[in-house]
Scaffold this motif. Structure first.
Motif, PDB file in Angstrom:
ATOM      1  N   ALA A  31      -4.086 -18.811   4.737  1.00 14.64           N
ATOM      2  CA  ALA A  31      -3.210 -18.167   5.582  1.00 14.64           C
ATOM      3  C   ALA A  31      -3.483 -16.616   5.735  1.00 14.64           C
ATOM      4  O   ALA A  31      -2.927 -16.076   6.314  1.00 14.64           O
ATOM      5  CB  ALA A  31      -1.705 -18.483   5.414  1.00 14.64           C
ATOM      6  N   GLY A  32      -4.255 -16.221   4.734  1.00 15.54           N
ATOM      7  CA  GLY A  32      -4.700 -14.595   4.840  1.00 15.54           C
ATOM      8  C   GLY A  32      -5.746 -14.168   5.677  1.00 15.54           C
ATOM      9  O   GLY A  32      -6.326 -15.004   6.240  1.00 15.54           O
ATOM     10  N   TRP A  33      -6.008 -12.896   5.524  1.00 17.68           N
ATOM     11  CA  TRP A  33      -7.216 -12.376   6.396  1.00 17.68           C
ATOM     12  C   TRP A  33      -8.050 -11.461   5.332  1.00 17.68           C
ATOM     13  O   TRP A  33      -7.353 -10.711   4.661  1.00 17.68           O
ATOM     14  CB  TRP A  33      -7.023 -11.809   7.653  1.00 17.68           C
ATOM     15  N   GLY A  34      -9.263 -11.419   5.477  1.00 12.75           N
ATOM     16  CA  GLY A  34     -10.040 -10.403   4.795  1.00 12.75           C
ATOM     17  C   GLY A  34     -10.394 -11.254   3.618  1.00 12.75           C
ATOM     18  O   GLY A  34     -10.276 -12.309   3.460  1.00 12.75           O
ATOM     19  N   TYR A  35     -10.797 -10.408   2.539  1.00 13.05           N
ATOM     20  CA  TYR A  35     -11.282 -10.798   1.271  1.00 13.05           C
ATOM     21  C   TYR A  35     -10.111 -10.979   0.276  1.00 13.05           C
ATOM     22  O   TYR A  35     -10.374 -11.747  -0.574  1.00 13.05           O
ATOM     23  CB  TYR A  35     -12.193  -9.955   0.681  1.00 13.05           C
ATOM     24  N   GLY A  36      -8.976 -10.246   0.409  1.00 13.81           N
ATOM     25  CA  GLY A  36      -7.913 -10.555  -0.439  1.00 13.81           C
ATOM     26  C   GLY A  36      -8.158  -9.999  -1.864  1.00 13.81           C
ATOM     27  O   GLY A  36      -7.584 -10.426  -2.922  1.00 13.81           O
ATOM     28  N   MET A  37      -8.744  -8.908  -2.076  1.00 14.74           N
ATOM     29  CA  MET A  37      -9.332  -8.250  -3.372  1.00 14.74           C
ATOM     30  C   MET A  37      -7.921  -7.884  -4.026  1.00 14.74           C
ATOM     31  O   MET A  37      -7.101  -7.204  -3.509  1.00 14.74           O
ATOM     32  CB  MET A  37     -10.193  -7.095  -3.138  1.00 14.74           C
ATOM     33  N   THR A  38      -7.738  -8.340  -5.298  1.00 12.24           N
ATOM     34  CA  THR A  38      -6.586  -8.027  -5.969  1.00 12.24           C
ATOM     35  C   THR A  38      -6.810  -7.526  -7.209  1.00 12.24           C
ATOM     36  O   THR A  38      -5.842  -6.726  -8.046  1.00 12.24           O
ATOM     37  CB  THR A  38      -5.684  -9.387  -6.457  1.00 12.24           C
ATOM     38  N   TYR A  39      -7.975  -7.328  -7.653  1.00 14.47           N
ATOM     39  CA  TYR A  39      -8.234  -6.545  -9.148  1.00 14.47           C
ATOM     40  C   TYR A  39      -9.313  -5.470  -9.057  1.00 14.47           C
ATOM     41  O   TYR A  39     -10.330  -5.566  -8.548  1.00 14.47           O
ATOM     42  CB  TYR A  39      -8.618  -7.668 -10.223  1.00 14.47           C
ATOM     43  N   SER A  40      -8.980  -4.347  -9.739  1.00 10.94           N
ATOM     44  CA  SER A  40      -9.786  -3.450  -9.890  1.00 10.94           C
ATOM     45  C   SER A  40     -10.113  -2.999 -11.453  1.00 10.94           C
ATOM     46  O   SER A  40      -8.979  -3.324 -12.117  1.00 10.94           O
ATOM     47  CB  SER A  40      -9.609  -1.991  -9.252  1.00 10.94           C
ATOM     48  N   LEU A  41     -11.234  -2.853 -12.114  1.00 10.24           N
ATOM     49  CA  LEU A  41     -11.415  -2.538 -13.491  1.00 10.24           C
ATOM     50  C   LEU A  41     -10.424  -1.495 -13.713  1.00 10.24           C
ATOM     51  O   LEU A  41     -10.649  -0.253 -13.275  1.00 10.24           O
ATOM     52  CB  LEU A  41     -12.618  -2.206 -13.558  1.00 10.24           C
ATOM     53  N   MET A  42      -9.678  -1.561 -14.860  1.00 11.90           N
ATOM     54  CA  MET A  42      -8.776  -0.699 -15.339  1.00 11.90           C
ATOM     55  C   MET A  42      -7.562  -0.094 -14.317  1.00 11.90           C
ATOM     56  O   MET A  42      -7.263   1.064 -14.513  1.00 11.90           O
ATOM     57  CB  MET A  42      -9.341   0.657 -16.147  1.00 11.90           C
ATOM     58  N   GLY A  43      -7.407  -0.568 -13.320  1.00  9.99           N
ATOM     59  CA  GLY A  43      -6.769   0.149 -12.110  1.00  9.99           C
ATOM     60  C   GLY A  43      -7.496   1.196 -11.598  1.00  9.99           C
ATOM     61  O   GLY A  43      -6.554   1.861 -10.569  1.00  9.99           O
ATOM     62  N   MET A  44      -8.667   1.574 -11.669  1.00  5.57           N
ATOM     63  CA  MET A  44      -9.305   2.716 -11.160  1.00  5.57           C
ATOM     64  C   MET A  44     -10.214   2.448  -9.963  1.00  5.57           C
ATOM     65  O   MET A  44     -10.873   1.257 -10.074  1.00  5.57           O
ATOM     66  CB  MET A  44     -10.241   3.312 -12.107  1.00  5.57           C
ATOM     67  N   GLY A  45      -9.744   2.750  -8.757  1.00  6.16           N
ATOM     68  CA  GLY A  45     -10.759   2.637  -7.409  1.00  6.16           C
ATOM     69  C   GLY A  45     -10.082   1.368  -6.757  1.00  6.16           C
ATOM     70  O   GLY A  45      -9.108   0.818  -7.195  1.00  6.16           O
ATOM     71  N   PRO A  46     -10.842   1.229  -5.646  1.00  8.32           N
ATOM     72  CA  PRO A  46     -10.155   0.003  -5.003  1.00  8.32           C
ATOM     73  C   PRO A  46     -10.697  -1.243  -5.450  1.00  8.32           C
ATOM     74  O   PRO A  46     -11.494  -1.578  -6.304  1.00  8.32           O
ATOM     75  CB  PRO A  46     -11.300  -0.032  -3.495  1.00  8.32           C
ATOM     76  N   PRO A  47      -9.679  -2.485  -5.055  1.00 14.64           N
ATOM     77  CA  PRO A  47     -10.077  -3.712  -5.935  1.00 14.64           C
ATOM     78  C   PRO A  47     -11.368  -4.423  -5.539  1.00 14.64           C
ATOM     79  O   PRO A  47     -11.903  -4.145  -4.404  1.00 14.64           O
ATOM     80  CB  PRO A  47      -8.984  -4.463  -5.211  1.00 14.64           C
ATOM     81  N   LEU A  48     -12.065  -4.622  -6.509  1.00 14.49           N
ATOM     82  CA  LEU A  48     -13.335  -5.231  -6.288  1.00 14.49           C
ATOM     83  C   LEU A  48     -13.552  -6.848  -6.226  1.00 14.49           C
ATOM     84  O   LEU A  48     -14.612  -7.392  -5.721  1.00 14.49           O
ATOM     85  CB  LEU A  48     -14.275  -4.881  -7.356  1.00 14.49           C
ATOM     86  N   THR A  49     -12.697  -7.661  -6.545  1.00 10.80           N
ATOM     87  CA  THR A  49     -12.437  -8.894  -6.489  1.00 10.80           C
ATOM     88  C   THR A  49     -11.212  -9.794  -6.498  1.00 10.80           C
ATOM     89  O   THR A  49     -10.303  -8.881  -6.799  1.00 10.80           O
ATOM     90  CB  THR A  49     -13.018  -9.508  -8.044  1.00 10.80           C
ATOM     91  N   ARG A  50     -11.164 -10.832  -6.389  1.00  8.82           N
ATOM     92  CA  ARG A  50      -9.774 -11.601  -6.195  1.00  8.82           C
ATOM     93  C   ARG A  50      -9.711 -12.652  -7.262  1.00  8.82           C
ATOM     94  O   ARG A  50     -10.786 -13.727  -7.354  1.00  8.82           O
ATOM     95  CB  ARG A  50      -9.702 -12.385  -5.008  1.00  8.82           C
ATOM     96  N   ILE A  51      -8.779 -12.257  -8.366  1.00  2.71           N
ATOM     97  CA  ILE A  51      -8.585 -13.199  -9.505  1.00  2.71           C
ATOM     98  C   ILE A  51      -7.085 -13.567  -9.564  1.00  2.71           C
ATOM     99  O   ILE A  51      -6.928 -14.520 -10.467  1.00  2.71           O
ATOM    100  CB  ILE A  51      -9.049 -12.774 -10.757  1.00  2.71           C
ATOM    101  N   ASP A  52      -6.378 -13.331  -8.501  1.00  3.46           N
ATOM    102  CA  ASP A  52      -4.861 -13.585  -8.413  1.00  3.46           C
ATOM    103  C   ASP A  52      -4.651 -14.616  -7.487  1.00  3.46           C
ATOM    104  O   ASP A  52      -5.287 -14.320  -6.231  1.00  3.46           O
ATOM    105  CB  ASP A  52      -4.032 -12.584  -8.244  1.00  3.46           C
TER     106      ASP A  52
END
Length: 87
Positions: A31-52
């Motif tokens: 039901a979402g759109w886009g990649y839904g990225m939720t995680y970035s290494l150490m909270g720095m920068g934009p999310p790079l992957t979805r693991i949630d």
């Protein structure tokens, strides 16, 4: 059944496939759109992957909409899935 949390696995992993084969729907993918990225290494920068994930038992639930919060309050962004019972 609803399973949700930080599963620490990308959607291309074998474990992701096992959960789907067990009868669960990935609420964001449904039901979402886009990649839904939720995680970035150490909270720095934009999310790079979805693991949630929010997993819904396919026989009982239907995802209506899904969003990832635009703000980052930790190394994860919040994932929200609205769903309704199908029975």
């Amino acid at each position: 059944t609803v399973l949700l949390g930080d599963f620490n696995l990308p959607d291309q992993s074998p474990a992701y496939g096992q959960i789907r084969r067990a009868g669960f729907t990935d609420g964001f993918r449904a039901a979402g759109w886009g990649y839904g990225m939720t995680y970035s290494l150490m909270g720095m920068g934009p999310p790079l992957t979805r693991i949630d994930y929010v997993w819904l038992s396919s026989d009982d639930w239907e995802a209506v909409d899904a969003v990832v919060a635009p703000e980052q309050i930790s190394d994860h962004r919040a994932l929200s899935v609205r769903a309704r019972l199908t029975q």
